[in-house]
Scaffold this motif. Structure first.
Motif, PDB file in Angstrom:
ATOM      1  N   PHE A  31       0.872  -1.171   0.000  1.00 51.29           N
ATOM      2  CA  PHE A  31       0.000   0.000   0.000  1.00 51.29           C
ATOM      3  C   PHE A  31       0.909   1.220   0.000  1.00 51.29           C
ATOM      4  N   TYR A  32       0.883   1.936  -1.098  1.00 52.74           N
ATOM      5  CA  TYR A  32       1.867   2.967  -1.335  1.00 52.74           C
ATOM      6  C   TYR A  32       1.181   4.318  -1.453  1.00 52.74           C
ATOM      7  N   ALA A  33       1.669   5.320  -0.726  1.00 48.02           N
ATOM      8  CA  ALA A  33       1.101   6.667  -0.845  1.00 48.02           C
ATOM      9  C   ALA A  33       2.064   7.558  -1.608  1.00 48.02           C
ATOM     10  N   LEU A  34       1.543   8.281  -2.589  1.00 52.01           N
ATOM     11  CA  LEU A  34       2.308   9.328  -3.250  1.00 52.01           C
ATOM     12  C   LEU A  34       1.832  10.640  -2.646  1.00 52.01           C
ATOM     13  N   LEU A  35       2.742  11.294  -1.953  1.00 46.76           N
ATOM     14  CA  LEU A  35       2.373  12.476  -1.182  1.00 46.76           C
ATOM     15  C   LEU A  35       3.096  13.684  -1.739  1.00 46.76           C
ATOM     16  N   GLY A  36       2.400  14.800  -1.792  1.00 46.45           N
ATOM     17  CA  GLY A  36       3.051  16.011  -2.262  1.00 46.45           C
ATOM     18  C   GLY A  36       2.049  17.139  -2.339  1.00 46.45           C
ATOM     19  N   PRO A  37       2.562  18.370  -2.363  1.00 43.37           N
ATOM     20  CA  PRO A  37       1.636  19.498  -2.513  1.00 43.37           C
ATOM     21  C   PRO A  37       1.048  19.500  -3.916  1.00 43.37           C
ATOM     22  N   SER A  38       0.054  20.356  -4.158  1.00 46.87           N
ATOM     23  CA  SER A  38      -0.530  20.373  -5.500  1.00 46.87           C
ATOM     24  C   SER A  38       0.517  20.887  -6.479  1.00 46.87           C
ATOM     25  N   GLY A  39       0.530  20.282  -7.655  1.00 52.20           N
ATOM     26  CA  GLY A  39       1.535  20.649  -8.653  1.00 52.20           C
ATOM     27  C   GLY A  39       2.849  19.923  -8.472  1.00 52.20           C
ATOM     28  N   SER A  40       2.887  18.942  -7.573  1.00 54.80           N
ATOM     29  CA  SER A  40       4.144  18.243  -7.330  1.00 54.80           C
ATOM     30  C   SER A  40       4.367  17.121  -8.336  1.00 54.80           C
ATOM     31  N   GLY A  41       3.318  16.764  -9.100  1.00 52.19           N
ATOM     32  CA  GLY A  41       3.470  15.720 -10.109  1.00 52.19           C
ATOM     33  C   GLY A  41       2.916  14.381  -9.671  1.00 52.19           C
ATOM     34  N   MET A 200      -2.157   5.156   6.559  1.00 58.33           N
ATOM     35  CA  MET A 200      -2.630   4.089   5.685  1.00 58.33           C
ATOM     36  C   MET A 200      -1.547   3.278   5.006  1.00 58.33           C
ATOM     37  N   SER A 201      -0.410   3.898   4.716  1.00 62.14           N
ATOM     38  CA  SER A 201       0.467   3.237   3.752  1.00 62.14           C
ATOM     39  C   SER A 201       1.627   2.478   4.383  1.00 62.14           C
ATOM     40  N   ASP A 202       2.127   1.496   3.633  1.00 63.38           N
ATOM     41  CA  ASP A 202       3.344   0.773   4.012  1.00 63.38           C
ATOM     42  C   ASP A 202       4.562   1.594   3.656  1.00 63.38           C
ATOM     43  N   ARG A 203       4.453   2.287   2.540  1.00 56.28           N
ATOM     44  CA  ARG A 203       5.550   3.134   2.094  1.00 56.28           C
ATOM     45  C   ARG A 203       4.982   4.429   1.556  1.00 56.28           C
ATOM     46  N   ILE A 204       5.793   5.477   1.653  1.00 58.35           N
ATOM     47  CA  ILE A 204       5.374   6.790   1.165  1.00 58.35           C
ATOM     48  C   ILE A 204       6.445   7.297   0.213  1.00 58.35           C
ATOM     49  N   GLY A 205       5.998   7.903  -0.879  1.00 61.81           N
ATOM     50  CA  GLY A 205       6.917   8.625  -1.744  1.00 61.81           C
ATOM     51  C   GLY A 205       6.524  10.088  -1.716  1.00 61.81           C
ATOM     52  N   ILE A 206       7.474  10.946  -1.351  1.00 63.24           N
ATOM     53  CA  ILE A 206       7.159  12.374  -1.309  1.00 63.24           C
ATOM     54  C   ILE A 206       7.664  13.024  -2.587  1.00 63.24           C
ATOM     55  N   LEU A 207       6.775  13.734  -3.271  1.00 64.67           N
ATOM     56  CA  LEU A 207       7.134  14.379  -4.528  1.00 64.67           C
ATOM     57  C   LEU A 207       7.095  15.893  -4.352  1.00 64.67           C
ATOM     58  N   ARG A 208       7.994  16.539  -5.077  1.00 66.61           N
ATOM     59  CA  ARG A 208       7.988  18.000  -5.090  1.00 66.61           C
ATOM     60  C   ARG A 208       8.525  18.455  -6.430  1.00 66.61           C
ATOM     61  N   ASP A 209       7.797  19.349  -7.091  1.00 67.71           N
ATOM     62  CA  ASP A 209       8.188  19.883  -8.398  1.00 67.71           C
ATOM     63  C   ASP A 209       8.596  18.780  -9.371  1.00 67.71           C
ATOM     64  N   GLY A 210       7.851  17.694  -9.376  1.00 66.14           N
ATOM     65  CA  GLY A 210       8.108  16.636 -10.343  1.00 66.14           C
ATOM     66  C   GLY A 210       9.238  15.700  -9.981  1.00 66.14           C
ATOM     67  N   ARG A 211       9.839  15.904  -8.808  1.00 67.24           N
ATOM     68  CA  ARG A 211      10.938  15.031  -8.414  1.00 67.24           C
ATOM     69  C   ARG A 211      10.569  14.248  -7.169  1.00 67.24           C
ATOM     70  N   VAL A 213      11.366  13.260  -3.692  1.00 67.41           N
ATOM     71  CA  VAL A 213      12.211  13.847  -2.654  1.00 67.41           C
ATOM     72  C   VAL A 213      12.747  12.772  -1.730  1.00 67.41           C
ATOM     73  N   GLN A 214      11.863  11.886  -1.285  1.00 67.65           N
ATOM     74  CA  GLN A 214      12.263  10.802  -0.399  1.00 67.65           C
ATOM     75  C   GLN A 214      11.225   9.694  -0.490  1.00 67.65           C
ATOM     76  N   GLN A 226      15.239  13.356   4.974  1.00 69.07           N
ATOM     77  CA  GLN A 226      16.523  13.662   4.350  1.00 69.07           C
ATOM     78  C   GLN A 226      16.593  15.087   3.829  1.00 69.07           C
ATOM     79  N   SER A 227      15.490  15.816   3.944  1.00 67.95           N
ATOM     80  CA  SER A 227      15.507  17.205   3.487  1.00 67.95           C
ATOM     81  C   SER A 227      14.572  18.014   4.373  1.00 67.95           C
ATOM     82  N   GLU A 228      14.797  19.321   4.372  1.00 66.21           N
ATOM     83  CA  GLU A 228      13.898  20.182   5.139  1.00 66.21           C
ATOM     84  C   GLU A 228      12.475  20.039   4.644  1.00 66.21           C
ATOM     85  N   PHE A 229      12.345  19.888   3.307  1.00 66.56           N
ATOM     86  CA  PHE A 229      10.999  19.774   2.749  1.00 66.56           C
ATOM     87  C   PHE A 229      10.287  18.538   3.273  1.00 66.56           C
TER      88      PHE A 229
END
Lengths: 354, 289
Positions: A31-41, A200-211, A213-214, A226-229
């Motif tokens: 169960f994977y969450a893709l997390l990020g602000p709007s416009g993060s991709g 909810m998730s087993d793993r999270i991917g944090i996205l920012r500006d299309g990249r 992040v962690q 690994q980052s301030e963001f």
């Protein structure tokens, strides 16, 4: 069921890089969450995996099979849309039957599968209703049943709980998790709600500006950003900026902060430290500092917000406002304006390379 | 709470009257009164003009049933209405789909303008320009012969196809507009949901988009079918001798033969037939919509 591999995927819309060299391995059954602000991709990435849009470059594989140029209808995915996208002209049962029916399954099989799906989402008797006769939570369940009845290889959810009110959202989080466990399907979930991603998730991917992040398990990202963001987007964090000393950082005013987790930064280089508000001990200015909590700062309470089970203190120190969360244990509460000592352990301090 | 209930209960016809009145007053004066006069005429033996003798009669309505010409023409007009409506669907629906779902921004506006243009041009001008295109030695004939290596004669003028072409051109904007409105209201995520469930684009079209755009198709069909059945201008100018339809017969009664009572009676029979057809189709249409 199958895992999903996204490798070096990029996608631009004109000059805007919506996805920039993103690689994630979604494990089978996870169960994977893709997390990020709007416009993060994050939604763009989900649409690439679904097949509504194709990447400019990079590889996408479902169950080991390359699909980056396969149209959505051939990918055998299930998707739940933000607005549910139920067909308004069809009954609940017909909505759920749609995927089986376009495949040309026999009528008896369809009826049995639809009923099983309705039971799974606990809407057993509502098959005859039209979508507009359902509540938001019920529509959500229908959308989920429709997405999983075709036995897809992957379940994709695009902010599925965004339109629900808070209490219902928590119910649906539990429900969604239960159903996901029950059928064991690889699930990728797009959200901008960090709490939802954490619970909810087993793993999270944090996205920012299309990249990306962690990426990692929720505990890891929360405890070792690994980052301030990443530190401030997933949860709250107090950030200190300074120069690395080898075992922590030195603030511009000379105070040193010891950190025993996080990146290793060569001494002298610019670095920062992140400390979670609930890891900091706050005590009245006169109290003796706790020897285990090596990091000590003094300040003054500028504001206290009482939230029942906890209180948040805002502590001013040389123009920086630090946030401290204290559980309501019945201990003495501190007043606004009172001088205080903040202390925390190096284990709670994450070193972040600038 | 009590106040809100009071306001709620006061909502009724009364506050709406000032809003309804102008429209209904206008309808009464401009449509209902002349129509009533026509109903009156249709039961008369002759026009009460210049002191002519007249009396009440059912003869004008009986004429429809005693002469097979009228029912034959009515039948061919109904067929014309059906064919024109079908062609309008065939031509208009794909255009509406592209306008609503494919084009965006300025190109959509430009194409929209082209669709609406026939609406804004004078009907007679429109029909006569078709005459120039369709006649032998006309624009279509000349253009095709300039391109094709062999000699062909295109003379569509004064034929049934010419009538169809002219009528479809006049009425297709209704279909485009009504379908455009319903298609635009269909959320793109429904199309995506269909495809995510394994449906091909064609299956999505037949199972999702067309059923959801039925209200527009039906509204467009009703807007086109009814006036086309009674049309007379296009059949007369583009159809020539072949262009005799129920509408042109009615027109003849009013402008050529001056038998207004018969013309009025034939009009009301048409109205009745159209209403009966719509009433019979209503249950089917309601289910489809």
């Amino acid at each position: 069921m199958a895992g999903v591999q996204v490798a070096n995927v990029s996608r631009s819309f004109g000059a805007h890089k919506a996805l920039d060299d993103v690689s994630i391995d979604f494990a089978d059954g996870g169960f994977y969450a893709l997390l990020g602000p709007s416009g993060s991709g994050k939604t763009t990435l989900l649409r690439q995996i679904a097949g509504f849009d194709f990447p400019d470059s990079g590889r996408i594989a479902i169950g080991g099979e390359s699909v980056e140029r396969v149209p959505v209808e051939k990918r055998r995915i299930g998707m739940v849309f933000q607005n549910y996208a139920l067909f308004p002209n069809m009954s609940v049962a017909d909505n759920i039957a749609f995927g089986l029916s376009v495949r040309g399954e026999p009528k008896a099989t369809i009826a049995a599968e639809v009923q099983r799906a309705l039971d799974l989402v606990q809407l057993g008797k509502l098959g005859g209703r039209k979508p507009h006769q359902l509540s938001g939570g019920q529509r959500q369940r229908v959308a989920l049943a429709r997405a999983i009845v075709t036995k897809p290889r992957v379940l994709l959810l695009d902010e599925p709980l965004g339109a629900l009110d808070k209490a219902l959202r928590v119910d649906m989080q539990i429900e969604l998790k239960r159903i996901q466990r029950e059928i064991g399907i690889t699930t990728i979930f797009v959200t901008h709600d960090q709490e939802e991603a954490l619970t909810m998730s087993d793993r999270i991917g944090i996205l920012r500006d299309g990249r990306l992040v962690q990426e990692g398990p929720p505990e890891e990202i929360y405890d070792r950003p690994q980052s301030e963001f990443a530190a401030t987007f997933l949860g709250d964090a107090n950030i200190f900026h300074g120069n690395a000393t080898g075992s922590g950082i030195r603030l511009p005013d000379g105070t040193t902060i010891a950190a025993s987790t996080g990146a290793s930064v060569p001494a002298g280089a610019k670095a920062s430290c992140a400390v979670r508000p609930e890891r900091i001990r706050i005590s009245p200015g006169a109290a003796k500092p706790d020897p285990a909590n090596v990091n000590t700062l003094t300040g003054q309470v500028s504001k206290r917000i009482f939230a029942g089970n906890n209180s948040t203190y805002f502590v001013d120190r040389f123009g920086q406002t630090l946030k401290v969360i204290v559980q309501n244990t019945g201990a003495e509460r501190l007043a606004e304006g009172q001088p205080v000592v903040l202390s925390w352990s190096p284990d709670s301090t994450v070193l972040i390379a600038a | 709470m009590a106040d809100q209930l009071a306001i709620g209960s006061r909502r009724g016809l009364k506050p709406a009257l000032p809003l309804l009145l102008p429209a209904y007053l206008w309808l009464t004066v401009a449509i209902f009164l002349p129509l009533s006069a026509m109903v009156f005429f249709s039961f008369m033996t002759d026009l009460p003009l210049a002191g002519k003798e007249w009396s009440f009669t059912l003869g004008n309505y009986a004429a429809f049933f005693s002469q097979s010409l009228y029912s034959t023409l009515l039948f061919s007009s109904l067929r014309l209405g059906l064919e024109v409506t079908l062609w309008c669907v065939v031509v208009g629906y794909p255009a509406a789909y592209v306008l609503a779902k494919v084009l965006k921004g300025r190109s959509r506006e430009a194409i929209f303008l082209l669709v609406i243009l026939p609406f804004w041009s004078n009907g007679l001008v429109r029909i006569f320009s078709w005459a120039m295109v369709l006649r032998e030695g006309g624009i279509l004939d000349t253009a095709l012969n300039a391109v094709l290596p062999f000699k062909i004669n295109i003379d569509l003028m004064y034929s049934y196809p010419a009538v169809i072409i002219g009528l479809v051109h006049s009425y297709v904007p209704y279909m485009v507009l009504t379908c455009y409105l319903t298609l635009q209201a269909i959320d793109d995520s429904l199309i995506e949901a269909g495809r995510s469930l394994g449906a091909s684009r064609r299956q999505v079209l037949w199972r999702v988009i067309i059923p959801l755009s039925m209200p527009g198709l039906i509204a467009g069909a009703a807007l086109i079918f009814v006036p086309v059945v009674g049309s007379f201008m296009e059949p007369r100018i583009l159809g020539g001798r072949t262009g005799t339809f129920y509408g042109t017969i009615i027109e003849d009664q009013f402008v050529a033969v001056f038998n207004w009572p018969l013309g009025a009676a034939l009009s009301f029979i048409l109205l009745a037939v159209v209403l009966i057809i719509l009433a019979l189709a209503a249950p089917v249409l309601r289910r489809a919509a």
